[in-house]
Design an enzyme around this catalytic site. Structure first.
Site, PDB file in Angstrom:
ATOM      1  N   ASP A 194       0.840  -1.202   0.000  1.00  0.00           N
ATOM      2  CA  ASP A 194       0.000   0.000   0.000  1.00  0.00           C
ATOM      3  C   ASP A 194       0.876   1.253   0.000  1.00  0.00           C
ATOM      4  OD1 ASP A 194       0.828  -0.813   2.602  1.00  0.00           O
ATOM      5  OD2 ASP A 194      -0.537   0.645   3.503  1.00  0.00           O
ATOM      6  N   GLU A 195       0.254   2.345  -0.403  1.00  0.00           N
ATOM      7  CA  GLU A 195       0.846   3.681  -0.278  1.00  0.00           C
ATOM      8  C   GLU A 195       2.305   3.749  -0.737  1.00  0.00           C
ATOM      9  OE1 GLU A 195      -0.213   4.672   3.809  1.00  0.00           O
ATOM     10  OE2 GLU A 195      -2.122   5.472   3.114  1.00  0.00           O
ATOM     11  N   VAL A 196       2.535   3.291  -1.961  1.00  0.00           N
ATOM     12  CA  VAL A 196       3.879   3.410  -2.558  1.00  0.00           C
ATOM     13  C   VAL A 196       3.953   4.807  -3.181  1.00  0.00           C
ATOM     14  CG1 VAL A 196       5.564   2.360  -4.111  1.00  0.00           C
ATOM     15  CG2 VAL A 196       3.816   0.938  -3.026  1.00  0.00           C
TER      16      VAL A 196
END
Ligand SMILES: [Zn+2]
Length: 531
Positions: A194-196
Protein backbone atom coordinates in the site's frame (compact mmCIF):
# COMPACT_ATOMS: atom_id res chain seq x y z
CA UNK A 1 0.42 5.37 48.99
CA UNK A 2 -1.67 2.76 47.25
CA UNK A 3 -4.65 4.21 45.46
CA UNK A 4 -7.18 1.75 44.14
CA UNK A 5 -8.79 2.17 40.76
CA UNK A 6 -12.15 2.67 42.39
CA UNK A 7 -10.87 5.45 44.63
CA UNK A 8 -9.15 7.06 41.75
CA UNK A 9 -12.36 6.95 39.81
CA UNK A 10 -14.25 8.75 42.56
CA UNK A 11 -11.51 11.35 42.71
CA UNK A 12 -12.07 11.80 39.02
CA UNK A 13 -15.79 12.26 39.51
CA UNK A 14 -15.13 15.24 41.75
CA UNK A 15 -12.91 16.74 39.07
CA UNK A 16 -14.99 15.96 36.07
CA UNK A 17 -18.13 17.94 36.57
CA UNK A 18 -18.76 18.32 32.86
CA UNK A 19 -20.43 14.97 32.33
CA UNK A 20 -23.07 15.40 29.73
CA UNK A 21 -22.96 12.06 28.06
CA UNK A 22 -26.18 10.18 27.97
CA UNK A 23 -24.59 6.89 27.08
CA UNK A 24 -22.45 6.80 30.18
CA UNK A 25 -25.45 7.28 32.38
CA UNK A 26 -27.56 4.88 30.36
CA UNK A 27 -28.13 1.70 32.33
CA UNK A 28 -28.10 -1.58 30.48
CA UNK A 29 -31.42 -2.72 29.03
CA UNK A 30 -32.94 0.74 29.08
CA UNK A 31 -35.09 1.79 26.18
CA UNK A 32 -33.24 4.92 25.12
CA UNK A 33 -32.52 5.52 21.49
CA UNK A 34 -29.23 4.64 19.87
CA UNK A 35 -26.73 7.46 19.47
CA UNK A 36 -27.28 9.63 16.47
CA UNK A 37 -25.88 8.34 13.23
CA UNK A 38 -25.77 4.66 14.09
CA UNK A 39 -27.83 2.67 11.68
CA UNK A 40 -29.71 0.03 13.56
CA UNK A 41 -30.33 -2.63 10.97
CA UNK A 42 -29.14 -3.00 7.41
CA UNK A 43 -29.19 -6.78 7.40
CA UNK A 44 -30.36 -8.80 4.46
CA UNK A 45 -30.29 -12.45 3.59
CA UNK A 46 -27.30 -11.80 1.38
CA UNK A 47 -25.41 -10.18 4.23
CA UNK A 48 -26.36 -12.98 6.59
CA UNK A 49 -24.97 -15.45 4.07
CA UNK A 50 -21.94 -13.45 2.97
CA UNK A 51 -20.68 -11.77 6.10
CA UNK A 52 -21.39 -14.60 8.48
CA UNK A 53 -19.66 -17.26 6.42
CA UNK A 54 -16.65 -15.16 5.44
CA UNK A 55 -13.64 -14.20 7.51
CA UNK A 56 -13.56 -11.53 10.19
CA UNK A 57 -9.88 -10.88 10.72
CA UNK A 58 -8.45 -8.73 13.50
CA UNK A 59 -5.39 -6.74 12.46
CA UNK A 60 -2.58 -6.80 15.01
CA UNK A 61 -0.25 -4.00 13.94
CA UNK A 62 3.00 -4.55 15.79
CA UNK A 63 4.88 -1.50 14.52
CA UNK A 64 4.39 0.05 17.91
CA UNK A 65 2.93 -1.01 21.25
CA UNK A 66 3.22 -4.78 20.72
CA UNK A 67 1.39 -6.50 23.58
CA UNK A 68 3.02 -8.99 25.91
CA UNK A 69 2.24 -12.65 25.16
CA UNK A 70 0.18 -12.78 28.34
CA UNK A 71 -2.18 -10.18 26.85
CA UNK A 72 -2.88 -12.31 23.79
CA UNK A 73 -3.81 -15.18 26.13
CA UNK A 74 -6.50 -12.97 27.66
CA UNK A 75 -7.59 -11.24 24.47
CA UNK A 76 -7.95 -14.11 21.99
CA UNK A 77 -10.81 -15.92 23.79
CA UNK A 78 -12.73 -12.64 23.90
CA UNK A 79 -12.37 -11.66 20.24
CA UNK A 80 -13.06 -15.24 19.20
CA UNK A 81 -16.26 -15.29 21.25
CA UNK A 82 -17.43 -12.08 19.54
CA UNK A 83 -16.91 -13.43 16.04
CA UNK A 84 -13.26 -13.04 15.04
CA UNK A 85 -12.20 -15.86 12.74
CA UNK A 86 -8.59 -14.88 12.20
CA UNK A 87 -5.67 -12.53 12.72
CA UNK A 88 -3.74 -10.38 10.27
CA UNK A 89 -0.42 -9.98 12.04
CA UNK A 90 1.76 -7.15 10.78
CA UNK A 91 5.06 -7.92 12.49
CA UNK A 92 7.22 -5.22 10.94
CA UNK A 93 10.30 -4.96 13.17
CA UNK A 94 8.80 -7.24 15.85
CA UNK A 95 9.62 -10.32 13.74
CA UNK A 96 12.75 -12.25 14.83
CA UNK A 97 14.67 -11.80 11.60
CA UNK A 98 17.88 -13.83 11.58
CA UNK A 99 21.33 -13.94 9.99
CA UNK A 100 21.89 -11.18 7.43
CA UNK A 101 18.54 -9.61 8.38
CA UNK A 102 19.06 -9.70 12.16
CA UNK A 103 19.60 -5.94 12.30
CA UNK A 104 15.95 -5.40 11.26
CA UNK A 105 14.71 -6.73 14.61
CA UNK A 106 13.52 -4.23 17.19
CA UNK A 107 15.35 -4.59 20.52
CA UNK A 108 12.20 -6.08 22.02
CA UNK A 109 11.24 -8.22 18.99
CA UNK A 110 9.35 -11.43 19.56
CA UNK A 111 11.44 -14.62 19.62
CA UNK A 112 10.75 -17.62 17.38
CA UNK A 113 9.29 -19.26 20.50
CA UNK A 114 6.96 -16.28 20.98
CA UNK A 115 5.77 -16.64 17.38
CA UNK A 116 5.16 -20.35 17.90
CA UNK A 117 3.19 -19.58 21.06
CA UNK A 118 1.19 -16.88 19.30
CA UNK A 119 0.26 -19.31 16.52
CA UNK A 120 -0.67 -22.02 19.00
CA UNK A 121 -2.86 -19.56 20.90
CA UNK A 122 -4.54 -18.57 17.65
CA UNK A 123 -5.19 -22.21 16.76
CA UNK A 124 -6.61 -22.89 20.21
CA UNK A 125 -9.14 -20.13 19.67
CA UNK A 126 -9.94 -21.07 16.06
CA UNK A 127 -8.24 -18.00 14.65
CA UNK A 128 -6.71 -18.32 11.17
CA UNK A 129 -3.25 -16.77 11.21
CA UNK A 130 -2.20 -14.46 8.35
CA UNK A 131 1.25 -12.86 8.60
CA UNK A 132 1.84 -9.58 6.77
CA UNK A 133 5.20 -8.53 5.37
CA UNK A 134 5.61 -5.30 3.42
CA UNK A 135 7.28 -5.69 0.02
CA UNK A 136 7.20 -2.23 -1.61
CA UNK A 137 5.87 0.84 0.21
CA UNK A 138 5.91 1.45 3.98
CA UNK A 139 9.29 -0.20 3.94
CA UNK A 140 10.63 2.24 6.52
CA UNK A 141 11.66 -0.41 9.03
CA UNK A 142 14.12 -1.73 6.43
CA UNK A 143 15.10 1.43 4.59
CA UNK A 144 15.96 3.37 7.76
CA UNK A 145 19.08 1.21 8.08
CA UNK A 146 22.23 2.50 6.39
CA UNK A 147 22.81 -0.99 4.95
CA UNK A 148 19.67 -0.57 2.81
CA UNK A 149 19.84 3.11 1.98
CA UNK A 150 20.95 2.30 -1.57
CA UNK A 151 17.64 0.59 -2.36
CA UNK A 152 15.48 3.59 -1.45
CA UNK A 153 13.52 4.85 -4.45
CA UNK A 154 14.37 8.39 -3.32
CA UNK A 155 17.67 8.44 -1.47
CA UNK A 156 16.45 11.08 0.98
CA UNK A 157 13.18 9.31 1.91
CA UNK A 158 12.84 5.93 3.65
CA UNK A 159 9.29 5.12 2.47
CA UNK A 160 9.48 3.03 -0.72
CA UNK A 161 12.05 0.64 -2.09
CA UNK A 162 13.40 0.79 -5.62
CA UNK A 163 12.05 -2.17 -7.59
CA UNK A 164 14.78 -2.06 -10.23
CA UNK A 165 17.75 -2.05 -7.87
CA UNK A 166 19.51 -5.43 -8.13
CA UNK A 167 19.55 -5.84 -4.33
CA UNK A 168 15.80 -5.29 -3.84
CA UNK A 169 14.39 -8.62 -5.01
CA UNK A 170 16.91 -10.78 -3.08
CA UNK A 171 16.18 -8.77 0.07
CA UNK A 172 12.40 -8.99 -0.25
CA UNK A 173 12.48 -12.72 -0.92
CA UNK A 174 14.73 -13.24 2.12
CA UNK A 175 12.23 -11.34 4.30
CA UNK A 176 9.37 -13.42 2.99
CA UNK A 177 11.28 -16.69 3.33
CA UNK A 178 12.08 -16.04 6.99
CA UNK A 179 8.46 -15.15 7.76
CA UNK A 180 7.11 -18.23 5.97
CA UNK A 181 9.62 -20.48 7.76
CA UNK A 182 8.02 -19.59 11.09
CA UNK A 183 4.51 -20.10 9.66
CA UNK A 184 4.86 -23.57 8.16
CA UNK A 185 1.20 -24.56 8.14
CA UNK A 186 -0.47 -21.22 7.51
CA UNK A 187 -2.41 -20.83 4.28
CA UNK A 188 -2.26 -17.09 3.68
CA UNK A 189 0.36 -14.38 3.38
CA UNK A 190 -0.33 -10.65 3.06
CA UNK A 191 2.34 -8.82 1.03
CA UNK A 192 1.25 -5.26 1.90
CA UNK A 193 2.09 -3.00 -1.09
CA UNK A 194 0.00 0.00 0.00
CA UNK A 195 0.85 3.68 -0.28
CA UNK A 196 3.88 3.41 -2.56
CA UNK A 197 4.23 7.17 -2.77
CA UNK A 198 7.55 7.18 -4.58
CA UNK A 199 7.26 5.23 -7.80
CA UNK A 200 9.51 5.60 -10.83
CA UNK A 201 11.45 8.46 -9.25
CA UNK A 202 15.03 7.19 -9.42
CA UNK A 203 16.80 7.56 -12.79
CA UNK A 204 16.91 3.78 -13.36
CA UNK A 205 13.18 3.26 -12.70
CA UNK A 206 12.32 6.40 -14.66
CA UNK A 207 14.30 5.17 -17.68
CA UNK A 208 12.74 1.73 -17.52
CA UNK A 209 9.25 3.21 -17.42
CA UNK A 210 10.09 5.42 -20.40
CA UNK A 211 11.66 2.61 -22.38
CA UNK A 212 8.77 0.21 -21.76
CA UNK A 213 6.14 2.94 -22.03
CA UNK A 214 4.84 1.92 -18.60
CA UNK A 215 2.15 3.80 -16.73
CA UNK A 216 2.71 4.03 -12.95
CA UNK A 217 0.07 1.27 -12.56
CA UNK A 218 1.95 -0.99 -15.02
CA UNK A 219 5.20 -0.35 -13.22
CA UNK A 220 3.66 -1.01 -9.79
CA UNK A 221 1.97 -4.20 -10.95
CA UNK A 222 5.15 -5.52 -12.55
CA UNK A 223 6.96 -5.56 -9.20
CA UNK A 224 4.05 -6.95 -7.22
CA UNK A 225 3.55 -9.69 -9.80
CA UNK A 226 7.25 -10.54 -9.72
CA UNK A 227 7.22 -10.89 -5.92
CA UNK A 228 3.88 -12.71 -5.75
CA UNK A 229 4.76 -15.06 -8.62
CA UNK A 230 7.99 -16.00 -6.85
CA UNK A 231 6.11 -16.72 -3.60
CA UNK A 232 3.46 -18.79 -5.38
CA UNK A 233 6.14 -20.77 -7.21
CA UNK A 234 8.00 -21.53 -3.99
CA UNK A 235 4.91 -21.99 -1.82
CA UNK A 236 1.93 -22.93 -3.99
CA UNK A 237 -0.22 -23.69 -0.94
CA UNK A 238 -0.30 -19.98 0.01
CA UNK A 239 -3.08 -17.58 -0.93
CA UNK A 240 -1.56 -14.11 -1.22
CA UNK A 241 -3.32 -10.88 -0.28
CA UNK A 242 -2.34 -7.25 -0.97
CA UNK A 243 -3.73 -3.82 -0.08
CA UNK A 244 -5.63 -2.49 -3.09
CA UNK A 245 -5.14 1.30 -3.00
CA UNK A 246 -2.39 1.39 -5.63
CA UNK A 247 -4.51 -0.49 -8.19
CA UNK A 248 -7.89 0.98 -7.31
CA UNK A 249 -7.97 3.24 -10.35
CA UNK A 250 -6.16 0.89 -12.74
CA UNK A 251 -8.19 -0.08 -15.79
CA UNK A 252 -9.61 -3.54 -16.27
CA UNK A 253 -7.25 -4.07 -19.22
CA UNK A 254 -4.22 -3.04 -17.19
CA UNK A 255 -5.15 -5.45 -14.41
CA UNK A 256 -5.81 -8.31 -16.84
CA UNK A 257 -2.64 -7.75 -18.84
CA UNK A 258 -0.55 -7.81 -15.66
CA UNK A 259 -1.81 -11.32 -14.72
CA UNK A 260 -1.94 -10.06 -11.14
CA UNK A 261 -5.22 -11.92 -10.61
CA UNK A 262 -3.38 -15.23 -10.99
CA UNK A 263 -1.20 -14.68 -7.95
CA UNK A 264 -2.82 -12.38 -5.40
CA UNK A 265 -6.17 -11.17 -4.01
CA UNK A 266 -6.89 -7.50 -3.18
CA UNK A 267 -7.93 -6.19 0.25
CA UNK A 268 -10.01 -3.04 -0.27
CA UNK A 269 -9.59 -0.69 2.69
CA UNK A 270 -12.04 2.06 3.62
CA UNK A 271 -12.22 3.61 7.08
CA UNK A 272 -14.78 6.39 6.62
CA UNK A 273 -17.91 6.56 8.72
CA UNK A 274 -19.85 8.10 5.84
CA UNK A 275 -19.86 7.44 2.11
CA UNK A 276 -16.94 5.38 0.84
CA UNK A 277 -14.60 6.86 -1.73
CA UNK A 278 -14.42 3.95 -4.17
CA UNK A 279 -14.74 3.86 -7.97
CA UNK A 280 -18.25 2.81 -8.98
CA UNK A 281 -16.99 -0.10 -11.07
CA UNK A 282 -14.44 -1.33 -8.53
CA UNK A 283 -16.14 -4.57 -7.54
CA UNK A 284 -17.11 -5.43 -11.13
CA UNK A 285 -13.49 -4.87 -12.17
CA UNK A 286 -11.98 -6.83 -9.30
CA UNK A 287 -14.47 -9.69 -9.70
CA UNK A 288 -13.42 -10.00 -13.36
CA UNK A 289 -9.74 -10.21 -12.43
CA UNK A 290 -9.29 -11.77 -8.99
CA UNK A 291 -10.33 -15.11 -7.52
CA UNK A 292 -11.31 -13.49 -4.25
CA UNK A 293 -11.88 -10.02 -2.77
CA UNK A 294 -11.28 -8.88 0.82
CA UNK A 295 -12.42 -5.75 2.63
CA UNK A 296 -10.82 -3.80 5.47
CA UNK A 297 -12.56 -1.58 8.02
CA UNK A 298 -11.00 -0.07 11.15
CA UNK A 299 -11.51 -0.21 14.89
CA UNK A 300 -8.66 2.16 15.81
CA UNK A 301 -5.71 4.07 14.42
CA UNK A 302 -7.49 5.66 11.49
CA UNK A 303 -9.04 8.81 12.94
CA UNK A 304 -5.94 10.84 13.77
CA UNK A 305 -2.23 10.17 14.17
CA UNK A 306 -2.25 11.37 17.79
CA UNK A 307 -5.58 9.90 18.84
CA UNK A 308 -5.76 8.55 22.44
CA UNK A 309 -9.32 7.23 22.46
CA UNK A 310 -11.09 5.57 19.54
CA UNK A 311 -14.22 7.43 18.43
CA UNK A 312 -16.29 4.28 18.76
CA UNK A 313 -19.44 5.50 17.05
CA UNK A 314 -17.34 6.47 14.03
CA UNK A 315 -15.89 2.95 13.85
CA UNK A 316 -19.27 1.26 14.31
CA UNK A 317 -20.58 3.37 11.46
CA UNK A 318 -17.56 2.51 9.32
CA UNK A 319 -18.28 -1.20 9.80
CA UNK A 320 -21.99 -0.68 9.15
CA UNK A 321 -21.00 1.13 5.96
CA UNK A 322 -19.13 -1.96 4.87
CA UNK A 323 -22.29 -4.02 5.39
CA UNK A 324 -24.21 -1.53 3.27
CA UNK A 325 -21.58 -1.53 0.52
CA UNK A 326 -21.51 -5.31 0.36
CA UNK A 327 -25.28 -5.39 0.18
CA UNK A 328 -25.40 -2.67 -2.47
CA UNK A 329 -22.84 -4.41 -4.69
CA UNK A 330 -23.90 -7.97 -3.97
CA UNK A 331 -24.57 -8.75 -7.64
CA UNK A 332 -21.08 -7.54 -8.60
CA UNK A 333 -18.94 -9.29 -6.00
CA UNK A 334 -17.74 -12.79 -6.68
CA UNK A 335 -16.21 -14.68 -3.83
CA UNK A 336 -16.00 -12.19 -0.97
CA UNK A 337 -13.38 -13.70 1.33
CA UNK A 338 -13.98 -11.57 4.38
CA UNK A 339 -13.30 -8.36 6.20
CA UNK A 340 -10.26 -7.33 8.20
CA UNK A 341 -10.85 -4.98 11.14
CA UNK A 342 -7.65 -2.95 11.13
CA UNK A 343 -6.18 -1.50 14.30
CA UNK A 344 -3.27 0.74 13.34
CA UNK A 345 -0.71 1.39 16.06
CA UNK A 346 0.90 4.32 14.24
CA UNK A 347 0.42 5.94 10.89
CA UNK A 348 3.88 4.78 9.85
CA UNK A 349 7.12 3.58 11.40
CA UNK A 350 8.21 7.13 12.27
CA UNK A 351 4.93 8.41 13.73
CA UNK A 352 3.79 8.60 17.37
CA UNK A 353 1.52 5.94 18.82
CA UNK A 354 -2.22 6.02 18.19
CA UNK A 355 -4.80 4.44 20.52
CA UNK A 356 -3.34 1.59 22.57
CA UNK A 357 -4.88 -1.84 21.98
CA UNK A 358 -6.50 -2.26 25.46
CA UNK A 359 -8.07 1.19 25.13
CA UNK A 360 -9.65 0.09 21.84
CA UNK A 361 -10.72 -3.41 22.88
CA UNK A 362 -14.35 -2.39 23.61
CA UNK A 363 -14.48 -0.73 20.18
CA UNK A 364 -13.07 -3.85 18.55
CA UNK A 365 -15.65 -6.07 20.25
CA UNK A 366 -18.52 -3.79 19.17
CA UNK A 367 -17.23 -3.73 15.58
CA UNK A 368 -16.86 -7.52 15.56
CA UNK A 369 -20.48 -7.72 16.68
CA UNK A 370 -21.49 -5.51 13.75
CA UNK A 371 -19.61 -7.69 11.31
CA UNK A 372 -20.85 -10.96 12.82
CA UNK A 373 -24.50 -9.98 12.73
CA UNK A 374 -24.60 -7.63 9.78
CA UNK A 375 -26.36 -5.06 11.98
CA UNK A 376 -26.10 -3.24 15.29
CA UNK A 377 -28.92 -2.91 17.80
CA UNK A 378 -29.37 -1.77 21.38
CA UNK A 379 -29.34 -5.43 22.42
CA UNK A 380 -25.94 -5.84 20.78
CA UNK A 381 -24.66 -2.78 22.59
CA UNK A 382 -25.97 -4.10 25.91
CA UNK A 383 -24.61 -7.59 25.28
CA UNK A 384 -21.06 -6.48 24.50
CA UNK A 385 -21.09 -4.02 27.40
CA UNK A 386 -22.17 -6.73 29.81
CA UNK A 387 -19.68 -9.27 28.52
CA UNK A 388 -16.81 -6.81 29.02
CA UNK A 389 -17.96 -6.13 32.56
CA UNK A 390 -19.37 -2.63 32.11
CA UNK A 391 -22.21 -1.69 34.41
CA UNK A 392 -23.37 0.85 31.85
CA UNK A 393 -23.45 0.85 28.10
CA UNK A 394 -20.03 1.39 26.58
CA UNK A 395 -19.66 5.09 25.82
CA UNK A 396 -19.38 5.26 22.05
CA UNK A 397 -18.90 9.04 21.96
CA UNK A 398 -15.72 9.84 23.92
CA UNK A 399 -15.46 13.41 22.61
CA UNK A 400 -15.62 16.23 23.51
CA UNK A 401 -14.00 15.88 26.88
CA UNK A 402 -13.81 15.95 29.86
CA UNK A 403 -16.26 13.15 30.60
CA UNK A 404 -16.99 10.91 33.54
CA UNK A 405 -14.84 7.80 33.32
CA UNK A 406 -16.65 4.48 33.67
CA UNK A 407 -14.31 2.24 35.65
CA UNK A 408 -16.70 -0.66 36.07
CA UNK A 409 -15.32 -2.80 33.22
CA UNK A 410 -13.36 -5.97 33.86
CA UNK A 411 -11.97 -6.82 30.41
CA UNK A 412 -8.23 -7.45 29.98
CA UNK A 413 -6.40 -4.14 30.06
CA UNK A 414 -9.35 -2.24 31.56
CA UNK A 415 -7.06 -0.29 33.87
CA UNK A 416 -5.22 1.13 30.84
CA UNK A 417 -8.62 1.97 29.32
CA UNK A 418 -9.56 3.90 32.48
CA UNK A 419 -6.13 5.53 32.88
CA UNK A 420 -6.01 6.87 29.33
CA UNK A 421 -9.55 8.25 29.63
CA UNK A 422 -8.46 10.09 32.78
CA UNK A 423 -5.37 11.32 30.97
CA UNK A 424 -7.50 12.61 28.14
CA UNK A 425 -9.62 14.53 30.68
CA UNK A 426 -6.52 16.14 32.17
CA UNK A 427 -5.26 17.15 28.73
CA UNK A 428 -8.61 18.79 28.16
CA UNK A 429 -8.37 20.61 31.47
CA UNK A 430 -4.87 21.82 30.61
CA UNK A 431 -6.07 23.08 27.22
CA UNK A 432 -8.96 24.90 28.92
CA UNK A 433 -6.56 26.69 31.27
CA UNK A 434 -4.19 27.55 28.40
CA UNK A 435 -7.06 29.11 26.48
CA UNK A 436 -8.64 30.79 29.50
CA UNK A 437 -9.30 34.52 29.74
CA UNK A 438 -6.81 34.77 32.61
CA UNK A 439 -3.97 33.17 30.63
CA UNK A 440 -4.62 34.95 27.35
CA UNK A 441 -5.58 38.32 28.83
CA UNK A 442 -3.21 38.70 31.81
CA UNK A 443 -0.40 36.18 31.30
CA UNK A 444 0.58 36.52 27.66
CA UNK A 445 4.14 35.89 26.47
CA UNK A 446 4.58 39.63 25.97
CA UNK A 447 3.36 40.58 29.44
CA UNK A 448 5.51 37.90 31.07
CA UNK A 449 8.55 39.00 29.08
CA UNK A 450 8.05 42.51 30.51
CA UNK A 451 7.37 41.19 34.03
CA UNK A 452 4.11 43.12 33.97
CA UNK A 453 1.51 40.84 35.53
CA UNK A 454 -1.18 41.22 38.14
CA UNK A 455 -0.79 38.79 41.07
CA UNK A 456 -4.58 38.61 41.46
CA UNK A 457 -4.80 36.92 38.06
CA UNK A 458 -1.54 34.98 38.39
CA UNK A 459 -2.53 33.40 41.73
CA UNK A 460 -5.75 32.18 40.12
CA UNK A 461 -3.82 30.65 37.22
CA UNK A 462 -1.29 29.06 39.57
CA UNK A 463 -4.01 27.35 41.63
CA UNK A 464 -5.52 25.76 38.53
CA UNK A 465 -2.21 24.74 36.98
CA UNK A 466 -0.98 23.15 40.22
CA UNK A 467 -4.20 21.13 40.48
CA UNK A 468 -3.78 19.73 36.95
CA UNK A 469 -0.07 19.13 37.49
CA UNK A 470 -0.75 17.15 40.67
CA UNK A 471 -3.52 15.16 38.98
CA UNK A 472 -1.21 14.31 36.10
CA UNK A 473 1.71 13.34 38.33
CA UNK A 474 -0.59 11.15 40.40
CA UNK A 475 -2.03 9.50 37.31
CA UNK A 476 1.48 8.97 35.86
CA UNK A 477 2.44 7.06 39.01
CA UNK A 478 -0.55 4.73 38.66
CA UNK A 479 -0.71 4.47 34.88
CA UNK A 480 2.84 3.21 34.38
CA UNK A 481 2.31 -0.09 36.25
CA UNK A 482 -1.09 -0.51 34.54
CA UNK A 483 0.59 -0.07 31.14
CA UNK A 484 3.36 -2.48 32.10
CA UNK A 485 0.81 -5.25 32.72
CA UNK A 486 0.03 -5.20 28.99
CA UNK A 487 2.98 -3.60 27.18
CA UNK A 488 6.76 -3.83 27.28
CA UNK A 489 8.95 -1.31 29.06
CA UNK A 490 10.11 0.43 25.88
CA UNK A 491 6.52 1.04 24.72
CA UNK A 492 5.56 2.44 28.11
CA UNK A 493 8.62 4.69 28.05
CA UNK A 494 7.63 5.90 24.58
CA UNK A 495 3.99 6.57 25.48
CA UNK A 496 4.83 8.39 28.72
CA UNK A 497 7.70 10.23 27.02
CA UNK A 498 5.52 11.25 24.07
CA UNK A 499 2.41 12.39 25.86
CA UNK A 500 2.70 12.75 29.64
CA UNK A 501 6.19 14.06 30.31
CA UNK A 502 6.22 16.89 27.74
CA UNK A 503 2.97 18.21 29.21
CA UNK A 504 4.29 17.93 32.76
CA UNK A 505 7.35 19.86 31.65
CA UNK A 506 5.16 22.63 30.19
CA UNK A 507 3.11 22.76 33.38
CA UNK A 508 6.25 23.04 35.50
CA UNK A 509 7.46 25.99 33.44
CA UNK A 510 4.09 27.72 33.87
CA UNK A 511 4.18 27.09 37.63
CA UNK A 512 7.74 28.46 37.84
CA UNK A 513 6.77 31.54 35.84
CA UNK A 514 3.68 32.13 37.99
CA UNK A 515 5.75 32.00 41.17
CA UNK A 516 8.29 34.41 39.71
CA UNK A 517 5.59 36.85 38.64
CA UNK A 518 3.90 36.65 42.05
CA UNK A 519 7.23 37.56 43.66
CA UNK A 520 7.52 40.60 41.38
CA UNK A 521 4.22 41.63 42.84
CA UNK A 522 2.65 43.74 40.09
CA UNK A 523 5.39 46.34 39.73
CA UNK A 524 5.94 48.71 36.83
CA UNK A 525 6.56 47.40 33.31
CA UNK A 526 10.06 45.98 32.63
CA UNK A 527 10.83 45.53 36.32
CA UNK A 528 14.07 43.52 36.34
CA UNK A 529 15.58 43.20 39.82
CA UNK A 530 13.91 39.79 40.41
CA UNK A 531 16.16 38.30 37.70
ZN1 LIG B 1 14.13 2.96 -8.66
Amino acid sequence: MHLSLRHYYHGMLCYSSVATYILYTTPLHSSVLMPMGVTTDVSSSYIMETVQVSHRLVHLDLKGAPPRMSYYEQMFPIISSFGATGLLVEYEDMFPYQDCLAHLRAPRAYSPEDIAKLRTLATTHNLTFIPLVQTFGHFEFVLKHDEHRSIREIEHYPNALCPTHPDSFPLVTKLITQVIELHPNDKYLHIGADEVWHLGKCPRCHNQMETNKNTPADFFLEWVFKVAWWVKTQHPHLTLIMWDDMIRNASLDTLKESSIGDVVEPMVWQYQSTKFDLPQDLFIKYSAVFKGIWGASAFKGSSGSTQFLPPIQHHINNNLNWISILSEHKSQINNFRGICLTGWQRYDHYAVLCELLPVALPCLCLCLRVMSKGSFTEDDHDYISQQLGFSHRINVMPFPRPQIVDSSATFPGHKVYVGVQMWSNFVCKYQAISNSEAMLGWFSDYLRSRNFTNPVQVENILTQVIEVEENMKDLRTHLIPWLLEVLYEDTVEEWVGSFIDPLLSKLKSVVDECRKQILIGGRVRDYTSIN
